[in-house]
Design an enzyme around this catalytic site. Structure first.
Site, PDB file in Angstrom:
ATOM      1  N   ASP A  88     -71.661  85.876  -7.674  1.00 33.50           N
ATOM      2  CA  ASP A  88     -70.653  84.834  -7.520  1.00 33.50           C
ATOM      3  C   ASP A  88     -70.889  83.690  -8.499  1.00 33.50           C
ATOM      4  OD1 ASP A  88     -69.802  86.430  -5.485  1.00 33.50           O
ATOM      5  OD2 ASP A  88     -69.709  84.846  -3.986  1.00 33.50           O
ATOM      6  N   ASP A 130     -74.878  87.424  -1.879  1.00 37.51           N
ATOM      7  CA  ASP A 130     -73.650  86.994  -1.224  1.00 37.51           C
ATOM      8  C   ASP A 130     -72.814  88.126  -0.642  1.00 37.51           C
ATOM      9  OD1 ASP A 130     -74.719  84.919  -2.770  1.00 37.51           O
ATOM     10  OD2 ASP A 130     -72.773  83.959  -3.002  1.00 37.51           O
ATOM     11  N   LYS A 131     -72.538  89.171  -1.421  1.00 35.05           N
ATOM     12  CA  LYS A 131     -71.672  90.240  -0.937  1.00 35.05           C
ATOM     13  C   LYS A 131     -72.441  91.506  -0.607  1.00 35.05           C
ATOM     14  CE  LYS A 131     -68.366  87.441  -1.415  1.00 35.05           C
ATOM     15  NZ  LYS A 131     -69.278  86.359  -1.810  1.00 35.05           N
ATOM     16  N   CYS A 198     -80.845  82.371  -4.429  1.00 35.91           N
ATOM     17  CA  CYS A 198     -80.912  80.956  -4.818  1.00 35.91           C
ATOM     18  C   CYS A 198     -81.580  80.112  -3.740  1.00 35.91           C
ATOM     19  CB  CYS A 198     -79.515  80.425  -5.108  1.00 35.91           C
ATOM     20  SG  CYS A 198     -78.767  81.148  -6.587  1.00 35.91           S
ATOM     21  N   GLU A 462     -63.786  81.856  -4.599  1.00 37.62           N
ATOM     22  CA  GLU A 462     -64.371  80.587  -4.162  1.00 37.62           C
ATOM     23  C   GLU A 462     -63.813  79.433  -4.993  1.00 37.62           C
ATOM     24  OE1 GLU A 462     -68.709  82.257  -2.617  1.00 37.62           O
ATOM     25  OE2 GLU A 462     -68.597  81.037  -4.422  1.00 37.62           O
ATOM     26  N   SER A 489     -68.135  78.530  -1.902  1.00 36.97           N
ATOM     27  CA  SER A 489     -69.521  78.986  -1.975  1.00 36.97           C
ATOM     28  C   SER A 489     -70.259  78.536  -0.720  1.00 36.97           C
ATOM     29  CB  SER A 489     -70.194  78.394  -3.209  1.00 36.97           C
ATOM     30  OG  SER A 489     -71.600  78.494  -3.121  1.00 36.97           O
TER      31      SER A 489
END
Length: 951
Positions: A88, A130-131, A198, A462, A489
């Site tokens: 992302d 994220d995904k 992150c 996003e 996000s």
């Protein structure tokens, strides 16, 4: 019987069963240096998101090796597959961001293909971002193989605690000439010092937390700093434990219960997790038939405090959160708010896991790292008495521009913005809004509206760039709001509202907002609404008229994506409130029809479309929901759902329409099984907003009368009982063909003979006819094919080529009747099918034919069938109901002459429903009532009671 060295019964292993029918597979795998011993072991899929898309997956190779080592050590054979994800952060603010959300479902589908396309007995999935994490959760729920998720870990800290998300406002300052490019480059070089997710509680870290909270990951394995060898140990342990889960038969449906999802939402609240969880967790839950709504998030977040003082809203990176005790510490802190009896992949409950950790060196081992930094653990994971925020991070807002709901990360919003009204600045793309921000054209007090960025509009990218610039601005961040039908996000903070539903592309009211309209944000009252027109405050009826006028002139813009995966997503995606899914688990093969935006009131108690105005959800709170009739023994399932939502549940046993009127005259909602809710009852209702049917058919409800009164009708998609109906149809067919009941009666009379009546004929090669080819009928066909029958199908609503592709021969109704040796009715009850099988049709059948009816009793005329069986027009019949439908009768007695015939098998209409199916349909009906009464769109509407949506 052969057994493996782990005590497996090899005949019970899926992989070993498939070896008995596929003789090429072993050869192909031995071509990859599999040994004969390997082939006989349990087969474990090791699937990961390894790739070079971002630091969150680049370090996975040694973890994959350790998982595989653990599988080997436990006596099984790993099979390594990959399907990587995009980042992302790399795609942000570009057209690539539109591919992000749909990649979740594509990844899940690829894992499904890996898991079920090859013979696997269990799987370990490795991901951390994220995904990929929600994709793996969806795949685990969907595939129903024993499974463990291994979280991929997090990065170490960057210099000065700088995190990569800060580069967005930093870059805007460079664009404006306020900072040098060289300084930004220095920050970029060190913002991601190691591999891993992150260093903030964004979507990646949140996903890892939720994996552990759900019970899918080993305790303590979420958010391990990636460089630590501890992560390798967890990987190997997962490889060993999956083999134990296969031996135990512990599948995800035993772990992923509704209570487990509630635990996950509670932990999500306590860590201040990413808003993207509102898209992902409901999508996972629906794979298991569990209805988890955005209102569940709001309800649970209201009672769970935020304990994690973690970036981006808090002070510390997630590395320190892990050292402070991580997910186990948080779960212990809120243990009184959790379901501690939920099962986990350890084979133990949540409570047992926490107790084991409490008496181990788990915390001491991690706190030693934290002592290096001389930070108290209670600074990072706050005690309940001193929370970081009194309520969890998410609030669900509703109003005339978001009737289906919208969300805000409320604990990150400055107090002065919890209630705000400002003029709309409307943008149809994020880029247009960013251009306005660059030009400093957004003024304090404005409400930026970015629309046509929802799932169907643009893949739901996003809007993080815009939200990050807004939050970082010392003035705008405390005076200005952002509203969008897109998403954000997980690092988002500040006065940014997303997931507005219905989205603009579907004709949602956000599409009707114009520059200067006054938009009100009220977090305490959970409200997001248009309260003025072109800068002027206006009454609700005036706003309703203005929106109605704009809707009459509104036309949708041309689709941004017409080809490829985004073209598909724009056509089939569900709305944000339903998880924005590409592949929603509706077994009938079709997504539920989209519910239009509710029609607006005109202030005089009526809607602008002439129907009675619907009450607001606040006006309905505390109202009575009446169950008109049921045969489940109790209403505990419904009571839990209805009363948790703030309504009163009343159970009745109505056997007539008069009974229904007496029981439900002032009810706000009605649930019915067989009790008729006709036009008289509908006219008598004074407050009713919704009638939910236990089951698929709704012929007992006068839909037209209800629609005229503005009452929503819902049913349950056939998936809740599809397997049971198909199983029952086959059981009835076989019992009739093999004359089981006739033999049983004869032997009980003392006639121990191989022949009773006419001889049994061979089934192979006979014509098996199906009336209908919907989801249930296709299940019947798949079960019948192994008997060597020839499949004939009549269904005028299904493409003949599709029938042929499924192995059937499309025929006319007359040919079906005349040519079938066995004819199974699985058609819906309609005016056309009622009494379809009368004397004329039954006379046209073969004398040796067997009729099976697993649809609705009134399709077959009982008197005609009795004559057909008695006079030998057909050989036998097997029915799961009668024309008179006894369950709907007040004082039914078994006087039907069909009961006197030994060539007729008769069972009650619900004979095939399992405990799981009954619970599922009860949950569906109760949840649909709650959805409608709380202002949401039902998932399975039968009628439309709002204004039309333009497409």
């Amino acid at each position: 019987m052969p057994r493996s060295n782990m005590g497996f019964d090899r005949k019970q292993l899926h992989s070993q069963y498939l070896r008995t029918i596929n003789f090429q597979g072993d050869a192909l795998r031995m071509g990859m240096n599999w040994t004969e011993e390997d082939l006989g072991k349990p087969q474990i899929l090791v699937d990961s998101a390894y790739g070079m898309g971002h630091p969150g997956t680049f370090h996975f190779r040694p973890l994959i090796e350790e998982i595989s080592n653990g599988v080997f050590e436990a006596g099984a054979k790993p099979g390594v597959f990959y399907v990587s994800d995009i980042c992302d952060g790399v795609a942000q603010a570009t057209s690539g961001m539109s591919y992000s959300l749909v990649s979740r479902d594509v990844m899940a589908a690829m894992v499904e293909i890996h898991a079920l396309g090859h013979p696997h007995d269990g799987m370990v999935l490795l991901s951390g971002n994220d995904k990929s994490v929600p994709a793996h959760h969806v795949a685990i729920a969907r595939c129903k193989l024993p499974a463990i998720h291994v979280p991929g870990g997090t990065q170490l800290n960057a210099p000065d605690y700088f995190t990569s998300n800060k580069l967005w406002p930093f870059g805007m300052e460079v664009d404006r000439g306020r900072k040098p490019h060289e300084e930004m480059f220095e920050r970029q070089k060190n913002a991601c010092p190691t591999c891993g997710a992150c260093q903030f509680m964004g979507s990646a870290s949140t996903g890892q937390v939720l994996s552990e909270a759900l019970g899918l990951a080993l305790p303590g394995s979420a958010l391990v700093p990636a460089p630590l060898s501890m992560l390798l140990r967890y990987a190997r342990a997962a490889g060993k434990q999956i083999v134990e889960l296969v031996r135990m038969g512990l599948t995800p449906d035993k772990i992923l219960t509704r209570e487990a999802f509630e635990n996950a939402v509670a932990v999500h609240a306590a860590v201040g997790g990413s808003t993207n969880a509102l898209l992902h967790l409901p999508a996972v839950a629906r794979e298991l038939g569990i209805e988890l709504t955005i209102d569940d998030f709001d309800r649970i977040h209201r009672r769970v405090p935020v304990l994690a003082n973690v970036k981006t809203t808090g002070r510390y990176p997630v590395e320190y959160f892990y050292y402070a005790g991580g997910v186990p510490k948080v779960m212990m802190a809120i243990s009184d708010l959790l379901h501690l009896d939920c099962m986990t992949v350890t084979g133990k409950t949540v409570g047992e896991n926490l107790e084991e950790i409490r008496h181990s060196y788990f915390f001491e081992e991690r706190l030693g790292y934290l002592r290096n930094y001389k930070i108290e653990p209670t600074e990072i994971i706050r005690p309940r008495a001193e929370p970081f925020a009194a309520e969890g991070g998410i609030a669900i807002l509703r109003g005339n521009i978001a009737p289906g709901g919208a969300m805000i990360k409320s604990f990150t919003v400055p107090k002065e913005m919890h209630v705000h009204t400002g003029p709309a600045r409307v943008f149809d793309t994020e880029q247009a809004c960013l251009d306005a921000l660059r030009r400093s054209a957004i003024k304090p007090g404005d409400v930026m509206v970015i629309r046509y960025e929802g799932p169907r509009g643009n893949g739901m990218p996003e809007m993080y760039f815009a939200s990050a610039v807004l939050a970082a601005d010392p003035v705008l961040g405390h005076t200005t709001a952002l509203v969008t039908d897109g998403r954000y996000s997980g690092a988002m903070k500040g006065p940014s509202i997303g997931h507005v539903s219905p989205e603009a592309a579907d004709g949602g009211p956000i599409a009707l907002v114009e520059d200067g309209d006054l938009i009100e944000l009220d977090i305490p009252d959970r409200r997001l609404a248009m309260v003025g027109i072109h800068g002027r405050r206006a009454a609700e009826d005036e706003i309703a008229r203005a929106l109605a006028d704009r809707r009459s002139r509104w036309t949708p813009p041309p689709p941004r994506h017409s080809t490829g995966i985004l073209g598909l997503f724009s056509r089939v995606a569900t709305d944000a409130a339903s998880g924005a899914e590409l592949t929603p688990p509706h077994l009938n093969g079709h997504a539920p029809p989209k519910q239009p935006a509710p029609a607006r009131g005109n202030g005089n108690g009526h809607r602008t479309d002439g129907r009675p105005q619907r009450a607001s959800s606040l006006e309905l709170r505390g109202g009575r929901v009446v169950i008109a009739d049921y045969d489940f023994g109790d209403v505990d399932v419904e009571r839990r759902i209805i009363e948790r939502a703030g309504f009163e549940l009343v159970a009745a046993q109505c056997k007539s329409e008069n009974d229904v009127i007496a029981a439900a005259r002032d009810a706000v909602g009605v649930i019915t099984q067989y009790a008729r809710v006709g036009a008289r009852a509908v006219a008598a209702f004074t407050r009713c907003q919704v009638i939910a049917r236990y089951g698929t058919g709704v012929d007992i409800v006068d839909v037209e009368a209800a629609t005229r009164r503005g009452i929503q009708i819902t049913n349950a998609p056939s998936d809740w009982c599809a397997d049971e109906v198909a199983d029952h149809a086959i059981a009835l067919w076989l019992a009739a063909v093999r004359k089981i009941t006739q033999y049983d009666s004869a032997t009980r009379r003392g006639e121990w003979q191989w022949q009773t009546g006419q001889p049994i004929h061979r089934m192979r090669g006979r014509v098996f006819g199906l009336l209908s080819f919907g989801a249930i009928a296709r299940g019947i066909a798949e079960r019948a094919k192994p008997f060597g029958i020839e499949l004939w199908v009549h269904d005028p609503f299904v493409d003949p080529d599709e029938i042929a592709r499924q192995g059937g021969r499309p025929v006319s109704f007359d040919d079906l009747v005349r040519g079938s040796d066995y004819l199974v009715i699985q058609a819906p009850l309609t005016p056309e099918t009622r009494a379809l099988f009368d004397e004329k049709v039954l006379r046209a059948m073969k004398p040796t034919a067997i009729l099976v009816n697993t649809a609705r009793g009134p399709i077959v005329v009982d008197a005609a069938l009795h004559r057909a069986l008695e006079e030998g027009w057909i050989a036998a019949a097997a029915l799961d109901d009668l024309e008179e439908e006894p369950a709907k009768r007040l004082d039914w007695q078994p006087t039907n002459p069909l009961f006197e015939l030994d060539n007729a098998i008769i069972t009650p209409h619900a004979a095939y429903y399992s405990d799981e199916a009954v619970r599922s349909v009860r949950e569906i009906a109760a949840n649909e009532v709650v959805r409608v009464l709380t202002g949401q769109h039902p998932l399975s509407p039968v009628n439309f009671v709002g204004a039309e949506v333009h497409h």
